[in-house]
Design a protein around this motif. Structure first.
Motif, PDB file in Angstrom:
ATOM      1  N   ILE A  89     -20.112 -41.004 -10.108  1.00 19.35           N
ATOM      2  CA  ILE A  89     -19.889 -41.870 -11.267  1.00 19.35           C
ATOM      3  C   ILE A  89     -18.453 -42.384 -11.260  1.00 19.35           C
ATOM      4  N   SER A  90     -17.510 -41.573 -10.771  1.00 20.00           N
ATOM      5  CA  SER A  90     -16.117 -42.046 -10.651  1.00 20.00           C
ATOM      6  C   SER A  90     -16.029 -43.168  -9.629  1.00 20.00           C
ATOM      7  N   LEU A  91     -16.698 -42.998  -8.489  1.00 21.60           N
ATOM      8  CA  LEU A  91     -16.709 -44.037  -7.464  1.00 21.60           C
ATOM      9  C   LEU A  91     -17.379 -45.306  -7.971  1.00 21.60           C
ATOM     10  N   ALA A  92     -18.490 -45.156  -8.680  1.00 21.29           N
ATOM     11  CA  ALA A  92     -19.189 -46.322  -9.226  1.00 21.29           C
ATOM     12  C   ALA A  92     -18.323 -47.074 -10.219  1.00 21.29           C
ATOM     13  N   THR A  93     -17.577 -46.355 -11.038  1.00 23.59           N
ATOM     14  CA  THR A  93     -16.691 -46.998 -12.005  1.00 23.59           C
ATOM     15  C   THR A  93     -15.566 -47.749 -11.305  1.00 23.59           C
ATOM     16  N   LEU A  94     -14.972 -47.125 -10.287  1.00 25.17           N
ATOM     17  CA  LEU A  94     -13.917 -47.799  -9.534  1.00 25.17           C
ATOM     18  C   LEU A  94     -14.440 -49.045  -8.826  1.00 25.17           C
ATOM     19  N   LEU A  95     -15.625 -48.945  -8.223  1.00 26.12           N
ATOM     20  CA  LEU A  95     -16.204 -50.114  -7.555  1.00 26.12           C
ATOM     21  C   LEU A  95     -16.544 -51.208  -8.554  1.00 26.12           C
ATOM     22  N   LEU A  96     -16.999 -50.817  -9.726  1.00 29.39           N
ATOM     23  CA  LEU A  96     -17.329 -51.803 -10.752  1.00 29.39           C
ATOM     24  C   LEU A  96     -16.087 -52.562 -11.204  1.00 29.39           C
ATOM     25  N   VAL A  97     -14.965 -51.867 -11.260  1.00 30.44           N
ATOM     26  CA  VAL A  97     -13.733 -52.505 -11.712  1.00 30.44           C
ATOM     27  C   VAL A  97     -13.067 -53.308 -10.596  1.00 30.44           C
ATOM     28  N   PHE A  98     -12.989 -52.743  -9.384  1.00 33.24           N
ATOM     29  CA  PHE A  98     -12.167 -53.353  -8.339  1.00 33.24           C
ATOM     30  C   PHE A  98     -12.936 -54.107  -7.266  1.00 33.24           C
ATOM     31  N   GLU A  99     -14.236 -54.022  -7.215  1.00 27.31           N
ATOM     32  CA  GLU A  99     -15.002 -54.773  -6.221  1.00 27.31           C
ATOM     33  C   GLU A  99     -15.801 -55.905  -6.859  1.00 27.31           C
ATOM     34  N   GLN A 100     -15.443 -56.259  -8.058  1.00 28.26           N
ATOM     35  CA  GLN A 100     -16.142 -57.311  -8.796  1.00 28.26           C
ATOM     36  C   GLN A 100     -15.826 -58.681  -8.202  1.00 28.26           C
ATOM     37  N   VAL A 101     -16.856 -59.372  -7.728  1.00 30.71           N
ATOM     38  CA  VAL A 101     -16.680 -60.730  -7.225  1.00 30.71           C
ATOM     39  C   VAL A 101     -16.631 -61.657  -8.430  1.00 30.71           C
ATOM     40  N   ILE A 102     -15.544 -62.442  -8.511  1.00 32.07           N
ATOM     41  CA  ILE A 102     -15.368 -63.337  -9.649  1.00 32.07           C
ATOM     42  C   ILE A 102     -16.161 -64.627  -9.428  1.00 32.07           C
ATOM     43  N   THR A 103     -15.895 -65.299  -8.314  1.00 39.30           N
ATOM     44  CA  THR A 103     -16.614 -66.527  -7.976  1.00 39.30           C
ATOM     45  C   THR A 103     -16.759 -66.615  -6.467  1.00 39.30           C
ATOM     46  N   GLU A 104     -17.686 -67.459  -6.062  1.00 41.23           N
ATOM     47  CA  GLU A 104     -17.824 -67.755  -4.641  1.00 41.23           C
ATOM     48  C   GLU A 104     -18.082 -69.247  -4.483  1.00 41.23           C
ATOM     49  N   TYR A 105     -17.567 -69.782  -3.385  1.00 36.95           N
ATOM     50  CA  TYR A 105     -17.667 -71.211  -3.110  1.00 36.95           C
ATOM     51  C   TYR A 105     -18.313 -71.394  -1.749  1.00 36.95           C
ATOM     52  N   LYS A 106     -19.181 -72.361  -1.671  1.00 34.22           N
ATOM     53  CA  LYS A 106     -19.915 -72.612  -0.437  1.00 34.22           C
ATOM     54  C   LYS A 106     -19.043 -73.408   0.537  1.00 34.22           C
ATOM     55  N   ILE A 107     -18.933 -72.900   1.767  1.00 34.74           N
ATOM     56  CA  ILE A 107     -18.234 -73.625   2.830  1.00 34.74           C
ATOM     57  C   ILE A 107     -19.243 -74.477   3.587  1.00 34.74           C
ATOM     58  N   ASN A 108     -20.308 -73.844   4.059  1.00 36.82           N
ATOM     59  CA  ASN A 108     -21.443 -74.528   4.680  1.00 36.82           C
ATOM     60  C   ASN A 108     -22.673 -73.659   4.445  1.00 36.82           C
ATOM     61  N   GLU A 109     -23.747 -73.903   5.188  1.00 33.90           N
ATOM     62  CA  GLU A 109     -24.994 -73.163   4.963  1.00 33.90           C
ATOM     63  C   GLU A 109     -24.864 -71.676   5.289  1.00 33.90           C
ATOM     64  N   LYS A 110     -23.972 -71.315   6.186  1.00 33.22           N
ATOM     65  CA  LYS A 110     -23.864 -69.934   6.645  1.00 33.22           C
ATOM     66  C   LYS A 110     -22.683 -69.185   6.039  1.00 33.22           C
ATOM     67  N   TYR A 111     -21.612 -69.873   5.701  1.00 29.38           N
ATOM     68  CA  TYR A 111     -20.376 -69.225   5.266  1.00 29.38           C
ATOM     69  C   TYR A 111     -20.042 -69.580   3.815  1.00 29.38           C
ATOM     70  N   LYS A 112     -19.426 -68.614   3.137  1.00 30.17           N
ATOM     71  CA  LYS A 112     -18.924 -68.814   1.777  1.00 30.17           C
ATOM     72  C   LYS A 112     -17.542 -68.190   1.694  1.00 30.17           C
ATOM     73  N   ILE A 113     -16.765 -68.666   0.747  1.00 28.14           N
ATOM     74  CA  ILE A 113     -15.472 -68.045   0.458  1.00 28.14           C
ATOM     75  C   ILE A 113     -15.576 -67.498  -0.955  1.00 28.14           C
TER      76      ILE A 113
END
Length: 191
Positions: A89-113
């Protein structure tokens, strides 16, 4: 303290819910396996597609653990599971806080930033280039945490080919006065 408080609930409430306990126990086992697999894949650079897929799994896992501590009577098996579930549960909380993807942008069909939160000592948001892999996964092929940009609200792709890439990153301008920030990458067998 929260877990200790939740463990005291079965002492106060004398009613038992055997069907609910069975459902929580089975769902917790399945979610624990999924969470552990997700952490193993994440440590190898793989993520599920979708911005909120990891957050959903982590929140479900945390809520099920809290239900488990709230509804199950205190016994030896609950005490033994405490040694496994508290670190998870400690690991899940840390991942929830620090691994949260805010936004993603499409580069092409295969890649995103993608833009995600950085850790405690990060000076800005983390920028990663991901590649679609194995149908439901995306793999991080490049991670940059040293850009020191906060409040990234738009990323434009100027150029992306086998030699390199160039992006314009629009941000709030607190740490870097150059807005948009010109982000250039030379491809050295990265993609």
């Amino acid at each position: 303290m929260i877990i200790i408080g939740l463990n005291c609930i079965p002492f106060v409430v004398k009613t038992e819910f055997p069907k609910l306990e069975t459902l929580i126990k089975r769902t917790l086992i399945i979610t624990s396996i999924i969470f552990i697999l997700m952490v193993i894949l994440l440590s190898n650079g793989y993520q599920l597609k979708g911005i909120y897929s990891h957050s959903f799994i982590e929140l479900t896992f945390i809520i099920l653990i809290l239900f488990y501590f709230s509804f199950f009577k205190n016994n030896k098996s609950k005490l033994l599971s405490l040694f496994i579930l508290v670190p998870l549960i400690s690991l899940a909380t840390l991942l929830l806080v620090f691994e949260q993807v805010i936004t993603e942008y499409k580069i092409n069909e295969k890649y995103k930033i993608e833009v995600s939160k950085s850790g405690f000592l990060g000076c800005g948001e983390r920028v990663s280039i991901t590649k679609s892999d194995l149908g439901i996964f995306r793999k991080r092929i490049l991670i940059r945490t040293d850009l020191c940009l906060i409040g990234i609200d738009k990323i434009e792709t100027v150029e992306f080919n086998e030699n390199g890439a160039e992006f314009l990153i629009y941000h709030n301008g607190i740490f870097d006065s150059e807005n948009p920030y010109k982000f250039e990458i030379k491809n050295k067998n990265v993609w």
